[in-house]
Write an enzyme that holds these catalytic residues in place. Structure first.
Site, PDB file in Angstrom:
ATOM      1  N   GLY A  25       0.852  -1.191   0.000  1.00 23.84           N
ATOM      2  CA  GLY A  25       0.000   0.000   0.000  1.00 23.84           C
ATOM      3  C   GLY A  25       0.878   1.229   0.000  1.00 23.84           C
ATOM      4  O   GLY A  25       2.094   1.153  -0.165  1.00 23.84           O
ATOM      5  N   GLY A  27       1.583   4.545   2.325  1.00 22.81           N
ATOM      6  CA  GLY A  27       1.341   5.318   3.544  1.00 22.81           C
ATOM      7  C   GLY A  27       1.533   6.798   3.246  1.00 22.81           C
ATOM      8  O   GLY A  27       1.801   7.171   2.104  1.00 22.81           O
ATOM      9  N   ALA A  28       1.396   7.605   4.282  1.00 19.62           N
ATOM     10  CA  ALA A  28       1.522   9.067   4.097  1.00 19.62           C
ATOM     11  C   ALA A  28       2.909   9.409   3.589  1.00 19.62           C
ATOM     12  O   ALA A  28       3.125  10.370   2.874  1.00 19.62           O
ATOM     13  CB  ALA A  28       1.284   9.764   5.438  1.00 19.62           C
ATOM     14  N   CYS A  29       3.897   8.574   3.978  1.00 17.84           N
ATOM     15  CA  CYS A  29       5.271   8.976   3.684  1.00 17.84           C
ATOM     16  C   CYS A  29       5.799   8.301   2.423  1.00 17.84           C
ATOM     17  O   CYS A  29       6.903   8.589   2.002  1.00 17.84           O
ATOM     18  CB  CYS A  29       6.168   8.597   4.864  1.00 17.84           C
ATOM     19  N   GLY A  30       5.078   7.333   1.876  1.00 21.30           N
ATOM     20  CA  GLY A  30       5.612   6.703   0.665  1.00 21.30           C
ATOM     21  C   GLY A  30       5.110   5.283   0.523  1.00 21.30           C
ATOM     22  O   GLY A  30       4.209   4.834   1.240  1.00 21.30           O
ATOM     23  N   GLY A 105      -4.621  -7.494   8.139  1.00 17.25           N
ATOM     24  CA  GLY A 105      -6.074  -7.323   7.986  1.00 17.25           C
ATOM     25  C   GLY A 105      -6.507  -6.135   7.147  1.00 17.25           C
ATOM     26  O   GLY A 105      -7.694  -5.888   6.957  1.00 17.25           O
ATOM     27  N   GLY A 106      -5.504  -5.372   6.676  1.00 13.20           N
ATOM     28  CA  GLY A 106      -5.863  -4.227   5.825  1.00 13.20           C
ATOM     29  C   GLY A 106      -6.161  -2.975   6.630  1.00 13.20           C
ATOM     30  O   GLY A 106      -6.057  -2.959   7.856  1.00 13.20           O
ATOM     31  N   ASP A 146      -1.822  12.866  12.089  1.00 13.43           N
ATOM     32  CA  ASP A 146      -2.425  12.477  10.801  1.00 13.43           C
ATOM     33  C   ASP A 146      -3.350  11.277  10.990  1.00 13.43           C
ATOM     34  O   ASP A 146      -3.305  10.308  10.229  1.00 13.43           O
ATOM     35  CB  ASP A 146      -1.313  12.149   9.789  1.00 13.43           C
ATOM     36  N   LYS A 148      -6.369   9.047  10.666  1.00 13.75           N
ATOM     37  CA  LYS A 148      -7.470   8.834   9.722  1.00 13.75           C
ATOM     38  C   LYS A 148      -7.591   7.321   9.516  1.00 13.75           C
ATOM     39  O   LYS A 148      -6.639   6.585   9.806  1.00 13.75           O
ATOM     40  CB  LYS A 148      -7.188   9.559   8.402  1.00 13.75           C
ATOM     41  N   ASN A 151      -4.780   5.234   8.319  1.00 14.66           N
ATOM     42  CA  ASN A 151      -3.615   4.990   9.190  1.00 14.66           C
ATOM     43  C   ASN A 151      -3.935   4.095  10.363  1.00 14.66           C
ATOM     44  O   ASN A 151      -3.170   4.000  11.315  1.00 14.66           O
ATOM     45  CB  ASN A 151      -3.088   6.340   9.725  1.00 14.66           C
ATOM     46  N   ASP A 167       1.916   5.264  10.831  1.00 16.01           N
ATOM     47  CA  ASP A 167       2.166   6.564  10.175  1.00 16.01           C
ATOM     48  C   ASP A 167       2.112   7.718  11.160  1.00 16.01           C
ATOM     49  O   ASP A 167       1.546   8.758  10.865  1.00 16.01           O
ATOM     50  CB  ASP A 167       1.119   6.807   9.084  1.00 16.01           C
ATOM     51  N   THR A 186      -7.854  16.215   1.218  1.00 18.63           N
ATOM     52  CA  THR A 186      -9.045  16.896   1.749  1.00 18.63           C
ATOM     53  C   THR A 186      -8.916  16.931   3.279  1.00 18.63           C
ATOM     54  O   THR A 186      -8.397  16.002   3.874  1.00 18.63           O
ATOM     55  CB  THR A 186     -10.318  16.093   1.404  1.00 18.63           C
TER      56      THR A 186
HETATM   57  C1  LIG Z   1       2.998  -0.485   8.145  1.00 22.23           C
HETATM   58  C2  LIG Z   1       2.250  -1.712   7.758  1.00 22.23           C
HETATM   59  N1  LIG Z   1       2.337  -2.879   8.422  1.00 22.23           N
HETATM   60  N2  LIG Z   1       1.534  -3.797   7.827  1.00 22.23           N
HETATM   61  C3  LIG Z   1       0.919  -3.209   6.770  1.00 22.23           C
HETATM   62  N3  LIG Z   1       0.028  -3.805   5.957  1.00 22.23           N
HETATM   63  C4  LIG Z   1       1.357  -1.873   6.694  1.00 22.23           C
HETATM   64  C5  LIG Z   1       0.967  -0.863   5.728  1.00 22.23           C
HETATM   65  C6  LIG Z   1       0.897   0.480   5.918  1.00 22.23           C
HETATM   66  C7  LIG Z   1       0.449   1.180   4.798  1.00 22.23           C
HETATM   67  C8  LIG Z   1       0.170   0.390   3.759  1.00 22.23           C
HETATM   68  S1  LIG Z   1       0.446  -1.228   4.169  1.00 22.23           S
END
Ligand SMILES: Cc1n[nH]c(N)c1-c1cccs1
Length: 330
Positions: A25, A27-30, A105-106, A146, A148, A151, A167, A186
């Protein structure tokens, strides 16, 4: 292997320890990639953060880089069941690799979208863990800044699962100052005082409490309190004025206590807003069944153990008993 090509462009400091694979995924930082530790094959999430985002003319200000590392040092010391653990940080010239605990778990954001809204007991169980995590951060004088649903990560596929906040703390350094990032997306979760002062005000922990209120609103109703689809008032004005309500159609079956906590968290004046310590003591959380479930999720190793105080008491009684019986025999 499948990713040998991609890994060959990575620094040796990283590839000697980890193999990076698919994108988990952003995150806020990359970007965040699935990483396997060499040898153990233990799985981690590796956040890849370009330092170029806060470099000036291609040169990363030493002070900024050392501040980020200072920040990471603080975050590495954090230990709470609902806060993502930092395994290690590999700092290279242009990129920071932050190796983090992996959660399967997302994001809460995606879970809310898929279930539309949570039942009040499930929302309370999840939210209590978030408040516990933010209380821990605030007690360490760290502001998340941050908060939300993106995060907030979930450990399991079921909804009554352990929550992990991620994050945090880095955003003010990594994205070239939170002002830049704050006004990018937003402001759905943004506290009014940040909008009122255009980010020039002093950030306090209260901004996290406002964001928690917005998250709780969404957990219980399935929709955000403020929307840029409103025709009569733009989003910043809705937030700064605290223009949100609880239409019966969505809130009729929600308890007054839950609504009361949302109102106390989403109080526009940060000085009047409920603190995290008062939030965790709110009557809505006076729920032993929920707390038992939350503690089992947060401290599974403690489940079924005899509390240490009882072990000590038993030991003291037995040794005293033995001592007394010896004395009596004499
Ligand atoms: C940090 C972290 N640990 N386990 C997952 N799935 C993440 C993620 C953060 C943002 C996208 S994936």
């Amino acid at each position: 292997d499948l990713y040998s090509n991609e890994n060959k462009d990575l620094p040796e400091e990283l590839t000697e320890k980890y193999t990076l694979t698919r994108v988990l995924g952003r995150g806020a930082c990359g970007e965040v990639r699935l990483a396997f530790a060499k040898g153990s094959c233990e799985k981690f999430a590796c956040k890849i953060v370009s330092k170029k985002k806060f470099s000036v003319g291609g040169n990363t200000p030493i002070s900024m880089a050392s501040q980020v590392m200072g920040e990471v040092k603080i975050l590495k010391a954090l230990k709470h069941p609902c806060i993502i653990k930092i395994e290690e940080v590999i700092d290279t010239k242009d990129v920071l690799y932050i190796v983090l605990e992996l959660v399967d778990g997302g994001e809460l954001f995606d879970r809310v979208v898929s279930v539309n809204q949570f039942s009040e007991p499930v929302a309370k169980l999840l939210f209590y863990q978030m408040v516990s995590a933010i209380k821990y951060l605030h007690d360490q004088n760290i502001t998340h800044r941050d908060l939300k649903p993106e995060n907030i990560l979930l450990c399991g596929e079921n909804n009554e699962t352990l929550v992990k906040v991620t994050d945090f703390g880095l955003s003010k350094f990594v994205d070239g100052g939170s002002l830049m990032k704050t006004f990018c997306g937003t402001p759905t979760y943004l506290a009014p005082e940040i909008l009122v002062t255009a980010g020039s005000g002093t950030y306090t922990k209260a901004i996290d409490n406002w964001s928690l209120g917005v998250i709780l609103f969404i957990l219980l109703s399935g929709y955000p309190p403020f929307s840029d689809e409103r025709k009569d008032m733009d989003l910043p004005k809705q937030i700064m004025g605290g223009h949100y309500d609880f239409p019966k159609k969505y809130w009729d079956n929600i308890s007054e206590q839950a609504i009361d906590l949302i109102k106390k968290l989403m109080t526009t004046d940060p000085k009047k807003r409920i603190t995290i310590n008062d939030a965790i003591q709110h009557p809505w959380f006076k729920d032993d069944e929920m707390k038992t479930k939350a503690n089992k999720l947060m401290y599974p190793q403690a489940d079924g153990m005899v509390p240490p105080i009882l072990v000590w008491l038993l030991y003291t009684l037995l040794t005293n008993e033995f001592y007394c019986s010896e004395k009596i025999a004499e």
